[in-house]
Design a protein around this motif. Structure first.
Motif, PDB file in Angstrom:
ATOM      1  N   ARG A 368       0.842  -1.223  -0.048  1.00  0.00           N
ATOM      2  CA  ARG A 368      -0.022  -0.057  -0.148  1.00  0.00           C
ATOM      3  C   ARG A 368       1.073   1.163  -0.121  1.00  0.00           C
ATOM      4  O   ARG A 368       1.948   1.276   0.843  1.00  0.00           O
ATOM      5  CB  ARG A 368      -0.937   0.135   1.212  1.00  0.00           C
ATOM      6  N   THR A 369       0.377   2.162  -0.898  1.00  0.00           N
ATOM      7  CA  THR A 369       1.276   3.652  -0.873  1.00  0.00           C
ATOM      8  C   THR A 369       0.251   4.743  -0.829  1.00  0.00           C
ATOM      9  O   THR A 369      -1.025   4.744  -0.845  1.00  0.00           O
ATOM     10  CB  THR A 369       2.104   3.597  -2.296  1.00  0.00           C
ATOM     11  N   GLY A 370       0.862   5.856  -0.540  1.00  0.00           N
ATOM     12  CA  GLY A 370       0.154   7.152  -0.401  1.00  0.00           C
ATOM     13  C   GLY A 370      -0.873   7.056   0.629  1.00  0.00           C
ATOM     14  O   GLY A 370      -0.948   6.454   1.760  1.00  0.00           O
ATOM     15  N   ASP A 371      -2.193   7.566   0.157  1.00  0.00           N
ATOM     16  CA  ASP A 371      -3.282   7.670   1.033  1.00  0.00           C
ATOM     17  C   ASP A 371      -4.387   6.650   0.673  1.00  0.00           C
ATOM     18  O   ASP A 371      -5.365   6.525   1.465  1.00  0.00           O
ATOM     19  CB  ASP A 371      -3.884   8.992   0.838  1.00  0.00           C
ATOM     20  N   THR A 372      -4.082   5.715  -0.134  1.00  0.00           N
ATOM     21  CA  THR A 372      -4.789   4.602  -0.260  1.00  0.00           C
ATOM     22  C   THR A 372      -5.270   3.877   0.925  1.00  0.00           C
ATOM     23  O   THR A 372      -4.349   3.474   1.791  1.00  0.00           O
ATOM     24  CB  THR A 372      -4.270   3.647  -1.429  1.00  0.00           C
ATOM     25  N   PRO A 373      -6.632   3.424   1.131  1.00  0.00           N
ATOM     26  CA  PRO A 373      -6.860   2.718   2.353  1.00  0.00           C
ATOM     27  C   PRO A 373      -6.153   1.534   2.178  1.00  0.00           C
ATOM     28  O   PRO A 373      -6.110   0.855   1.536  1.00  0.00           O
ATOM     29  CB  PRO A 373      -8.571   2.804   2.293  1.00  0.00           C
ATOM     30  N   ILE A 374      -6.143   0.667   3.572  1.00  0.00           N
ATOM     31  CA  ILE A 374      -5.712  -0.770   3.518  1.00  0.00           C
ATOM     32  C   ILE A 374      -6.834  -1.445   3.092  1.00  0.00           C
ATOM     33  O   ILE A 374      -6.728  -2.291   2.301  1.00  0.00           O
ATOM     34  CB  ILE A 374      -5.411  -0.821   5.114  1.00  0.00           C
ATOM     35  N   THR A 375      -8.077  -1.072   3.591  1.00  0.00           N
ATOM     36  CA  THR A 375      -9.297  -1.749   2.793  1.00  0.00           C
ATOM     37  C   THR A 375     -10.395  -0.560   2.268  1.00  0.00           C
ATOM     38  O   THR A 375     -10.783   0.146   3.448  1.00  0.00           O
ATOM     39  CB  THR A 375      -9.960  -2.700   3.834  1.00  0.00           C
ATOM     40  N   HIS A 376     -11.057  -1.033   1.338  1.00  0.00           N
ATOM     41  CA  HIS A 376     -12.170  -0.093   0.851  1.00  0.00           C
ATOM     42  C   HIS A 376     -13.269  -0.880   0.487  1.00  0.00           C
ATOM     43  O   HIS A 376     -13.389  -1.685  -0.107  1.00  0.00           O
ATOM     44  CB  HIS A 376     -11.758   0.860  -0.302  1.00  0.00           C
ATOM     45  N   ILE A 377     -14.379  -0.256   1.010  1.00  0.00           N
ATOM     46  CA  ILE A 377     -15.710  -1.018   0.833  1.00  0.00           C
ATOM     47  C   ILE A 377     -16.526   0.402   0.316  1.00  0.00           C
ATOM     48  O   ILE A 377     -17.170   1.307   1.251  1.00  0.00           O
ATOM     49  CB  ILE A 377     -16.546  -1.586   2.119  1.00  0.00           C
ATOM     50  N   TYR A 463     -14.221  -2.597  -5.172  1.00  0.00           N
ATOM     51  CA  TYR A 463     -14.399  -1.407  -5.918  1.00  0.00           C
ATOM     52  C   TYR A 463     -13.034  -0.500  -5.614  1.00  0.00           C
ATOM     53  O   TYR A 463     -12.581  -0.596  -4.502  1.00  0.00           O
ATOM     54  CB  TYR A 463     -15.684  -0.486  -5.748  1.00  0.00           C
ATOM     55  N   GLN A 464     -12.723   0.309  -6.634  1.00  0.00           N
ATOM     56  CA  GLN A 464     -11.512   1.252  -6.509  1.00  0.00           C
ATOM     57  C   GLN A 464     -12.046   2.281  -5.472  1.00  0.00           C
ATOM     58  O   GLN A 464     -12.942   2.980  -5.457  1.00  0.00           O
ATOM     59  CB  GLN A 464     -11.145   1.758  -7.670  1.00  0.00           C
ATOM     60  N   HIS A 465     -10.963   2.905  -4.703  1.00  0.00           N
ATOM     61  CA  HIS A 465     -11.289   4.031  -3.769  1.00  0.00           C
ATOM     62  C   HIS A 465     -11.267   5.413  -4.617  1.00  0.00           C
ATOM     63  O   HIS A 465     -12.113   6.105  -4.207  1.00  0.00           O
ATOM     64  CB  HIS A 465      -9.988   4.083  -2.898  1.00  0.00           C
ATOM     65  N   ASP A 466     -10.545   5.417  -5.444  1.00  0.00           N
ATOM     66  CA  ASP A 466     -10.580   6.728  -6.268  1.00  0.00           C
ATOM     67  C   ASP A 466     -11.781   6.549  -7.381  1.00  0.00           C
ATOM     68  O   ASP A 466     -12.195   7.788  -7.787  1.00  0.00           O
ATOM     69  CB  ASP A 466      -9.308   6.957  -6.814  1.00  0.00           C
ATOM     70  N   ALA A 467     -12.312   5.715  -7.440  1.00  0.00           N
ATOM     71  CA  ALA A 467     -13.336   5.243  -8.414  1.00  0.00           C
ATOM     72  C   ALA A 467     -14.314   4.601  -8.097  1.00  0.00           C
ATOM     73  O   ALA A 467     -14.432   3.319  -8.301  1.00  0.00           O
ATOM     74  CB  ALA A 467     -13.091   5.152 -10.071  1.00  0.00           C
ATOM     75  N   PRO A 468     -15.118   4.834  -6.971  1.00  0.00           N
ATOM     76  CA  PRO A 468     -16.107   3.785  -6.294  1.00  0.00           C
ATOM     77  C   PRO A 468     -17.076   3.111  -7.041  1.00  0.00           C
ATOM     78  O   PRO A 468     -17.361   2.131  -6.399  1.00  0.00           O
ATOM     79  CB  PRO A 468     -16.794   4.921  -5.186  1.00  0.00           C
ATOM     80  N   ALA A 469     -17.251   3.256  -8.118  1.00  0.00           N
ATOM     81  CA  ALA A 469     -18.306   2.284  -8.923  1.00  0.00           C
ATOM     82  C   ALA A 469     -17.433   1.522  -9.912  1.00  0.00           C
ATOM     83  O   ALA A 469     -18.095   0.888 -10.719  1.00  0.00           O
ATOM     84  CB  ALA A 469     -19.023   3.438  -9.615  1.00  0.00           C
ATOM     85  N   GLN A 470     -16.214   1.866  -9.931  1.00  0.00           N
ATOM     86  CA  GLN A 470     -15.229   0.805 -10.901  1.00  0.00           C
ATOM     87  C   GLN A 470     -14.809  -0.351  -9.754  1.00  0.00           C
ATOM     88  O   GLN A 470     -14.035  -0.150  -9.137  1.00  0.00           O
ATOM     89  CB  GLN A 470     -13.948   1.755 -11.326  1.00  0.00           C
ATOM     90  N   LYS A 471     -14.623  -1.538 -10.792  1.00  0.00           N
ATOM     91  CA  LYS A 471     -14.029  -2.625  -9.838  1.00  0.00           C
ATOM     92  C   LYS A 471     -12.674  -2.539  -9.779  1.00  0.00           C
ATOM     93  O   LYS A 471     -11.856  -2.024 -10.578  1.00  0.00           O
ATOM     94  CB  LYS A 471     -14.334  -3.938 -10.629  1.00  0.00           C
ATOM     95  N   ASP A 472     -12.396  -2.988  -8.600  1.00  0.00           N
ATOM     96  CA  ASP A 472     -10.783  -2.782  -8.481  1.00  0.00           C
ATOM     97  C   ASP A 472      -9.852  -3.973  -8.859  1.00  0.00           C
ATOM     98  O   ASP A 472     -10.311  -5.303  -8.701  1.00  0.00           O
ATOM     99  CB  ASP A 472     -10.661  -3.160  -6.672  1.00  0.00           C
ATOM    100  N   PRO A 473      -8.835  -3.837  -9.945  1.00  0.00           N
ATOM    101  CA  PRO A 473      -8.211  -4.884 -10.735  1.00  0.00           C
ATOM    102  C   PRO A 473      -7.667  -5.520  -9.905  1.00  0.00           C
ATOM    103  O   PRO A 473      -7.362  -6.768 -10.122  1.00  0.00           O
ATOM    104  CB  PRO A 473      -7.498  -3.994 -11.810  1.00  0.00           C
ATOM    105  N   ASN A 474      -7.226  -5.147  -8.768  1.00  0.00           N
ATOM    106  CA  ASN A 474      -6.277  -5.843  -7.690  1.00  0.00           C
ATOM    107  C   ASN A 474      -6.994  -6.868  -6.979  1.00  0.00           C
ATOM    108  O   ASN A 474      -6.251  -7.631  -6.104  1.00  0.00           O
ATOM    109  CB  ASN A 474      -5.775  -4.764  -6.824  1.00  0.00           C
TER     110      ASN A 474
END
Length: 499
Positions: A368-377, A463-474
């Motif tokens: 994890r880097t930057g301000d990205t949450p450890i977990t996002h829902i 879903y992605q933190h920066d794009a809450p409606a987009q599925k997280d590829p990770n």
């Protein structure tokens, strides 16, 4: 008087101890709890802002204290039992493979919700009061072999409010009240961790180094397929050998919000009330602990390791406004109605944020880097309405019988999750009240049933933190689908005394 004082002290102690220990469960109306008073529950909280029967008005509308004489106490408890079980459930892991397991069992336990309220008339114009109650709560717990265990296991929120209040009246039918809610909350979130993505990334990195390329797309498709198969086998073998990695997040915080109320007595038979509450936010500070997490041991293998990191979980509490009306049709029949609007749209996401930066154990291990949450829902809740109607029949000077109905709109919209499988509900209640005029003691009892509008359908992705409606590829192909059948009943008892 000394005997009454002892009763008061014991009631405060019991209510405080019970509130600290009480779990809470709710599946509609956000995580607000409707069961705050047996006397109001008998009419499904209809017209509660305009119907100050006893000291519980501290919670519903502090302005109502102006219509109570002397000193008043009310204390009691409610039981809430929700049957929440998946009729069908299936899940896919990071690679899109079916996850084996059960439907999770009944995820909601019996909840006990205690309360205590006190009011005191200072003079003809001023009343003061105090309350201890549980305004918010949530609890869900799946079986350990639940197929959706990579999305949810335990979800717990317990909040206790200490609420001093004051009311002023102008002696001409208009009263105003102000209350402060000093709330302590603690929460817990757990789930099992799917580490297949980590094994895949390690395999790809090793293959790129061996091939001398800098981009995974430069590896042959057959090589990538073989790496994925190997990573899946490694993850399965790791779980069989050491168990599935498990994340446990806990935190607590204190927050304050305010309630203002107005009560207007139009005539002897009709009055109107309004109560508004400000929003606030908890920042639940605590830690995340991941056990059995696979960490490279420097000898080409991995070993189970416990990681921990200080975190905070922001939790929005909505503004709300309630209106109510009470009208006495005859000497023995009273009708009530009301509505509540709550701004649950404040609750957009459930994030676990690091308080250690990128150097924490969990952040370092997961990259994890930057301000990205450890977990996002992603939550994206919507604002809601609740509508209530009810009636009271004063059958004799001692006995009154009540009935009520409420429609409670769920704030959960398109992002329905395994943690909160919520749906609109109908609340039907019956109540009875016994009043001994000579002694000032009153006992209320109420029962209710919750009928949910539809079965709850869950189709959850990450879903992605920066794009809450987009599925997280990770998160790869991770997905959980389920359909829940919900039902519930509630019961409450309350004892009140006017001194």
């Amino acid at each position: 008087m000394h005997k009454n004082a002892n009763v008061l002290v014991k009631a405060i102690r019991l209510a405080s101890l019970a509130a600290v220990a009480a779990p809470a469960t709710v599946m509609a109306g956000g995580f607000s709890l409707n069961e705050q008073s047996a006397s109001q529950m008998g009419v499904a909280n209809a017209g509660a802002a305009a119907n100050p029967e006893n000291a519980t008005t501290v919670f519903f509308n502090p302005a109502g204290m102006s219509q109570l004489s002397g000193t008043n106490i009310s204390f009691g408890a409610a039981l809430l039992d929700i049957d929440a079980e998946a009729k069908s459930a299936s899940a896919r892991n990071f690679f899109g493979e079916d996850v084996q397991g059960s439907k999770g069992g009944d995820i909601a336990d019996l909840a006990v919700l205690p309360n205590f309220y006190l009011t005191h008339e200072v003079n003809d114009s001023i009343d003061v009061g105090f309350g201890i109650h549980a305004p918010y709560g949530l609890a869900a717990d799946y079986d350990d072999d639940f197929v959706g265990r990579y999305f949810a296991d335990k979800t717990e929120l317990t909040a206790i409010s200490f609420s001093p209040s004051i009311a002023l009246n102008n002696g001409k039918g208009l009263s105003m009240g102000l209350g402060v809610n000093i709330m302590y909350a603690e929460g817990r979130l757990t789930k099992f961790q799917d580490v297949r993505g980590g094994f895949l990334q390690a395999g790809i990195a090793q293959a790129m180094a061996q091939a001398g390329v800098s981009d995974p797309s430069m590896l042959p498709p057959s090589t990538l397929a073989a790496i994925q198969a190997g990573a899946s086998a490694q993850a399965d073998g790791y779980e069989q050998a050491y168990g599935t990695p498990y994340a446990d997040i806990e935190g607590d915080d204190v927050a304050v919000n305010f309630r203002v109320g107005f009560l207007y007595e139009m005539n002897e038979r009709t009055q109107f009330g309004l109560s508004a509450q400000t929003g606030t936010e908890f920042n639940l500070d605590g830690d995340v602990k991941i056990t059995k997490f696979p960490v490279r041991d420097g000898q080409g293998g991995v070993s189970p390791t416990t990681l921990s990191e200080d975190v905070t979980v922001p939790l929005a509490i909505p503004e709300s406004i309630t209106v109510g009306a009470r009208h006495q049709l005859t000497d023995s029949v009273t009708v009530l109605g009301g509505a509540t609007y709550a701004r649950w749209g404040r609750f957009e996401e459930l994030d676990i944020n690091s308080r250690e930066g990128a150097n924490g154990d969990v952040s370092s291990a997961t990259g994890r880097t930057g301000d990205t949450p450890i977990t996002h829902i992603t939550e994206k809740w919507k604002n809601t309405w609740q509508f209530n109607v009810g009636g009271i029949w004063q059958a004799t000077p001692e006995w009154a019988f009540k009935a009520g109905y409420a429609f409670d709109e769920s704030p959960v919209d398109q992002f329905v999750t395994a943690r909160i499988p919520s749906e609109d509900r109908h609340w039907l209640t019956l109540g009875a009240q016994w009043n001994d005029v000579a002694s000032g003691w009153t006992v209320d009892a109420a029962v209710g049933t919750l009928i949910f509008a539809d079965d709850v359908k869950v189709n959850e992705f990450q879903y992605q933190h920066d794009a809450p409606a987009q599925k997280d590829p990770n998160a790869g192909a991770s997905n959980y689908t389920g359909e829940y059948e919900l039902s519930a009943w509630s019961a409450a008892i309350e004892v009140s005394k006017a001194f």
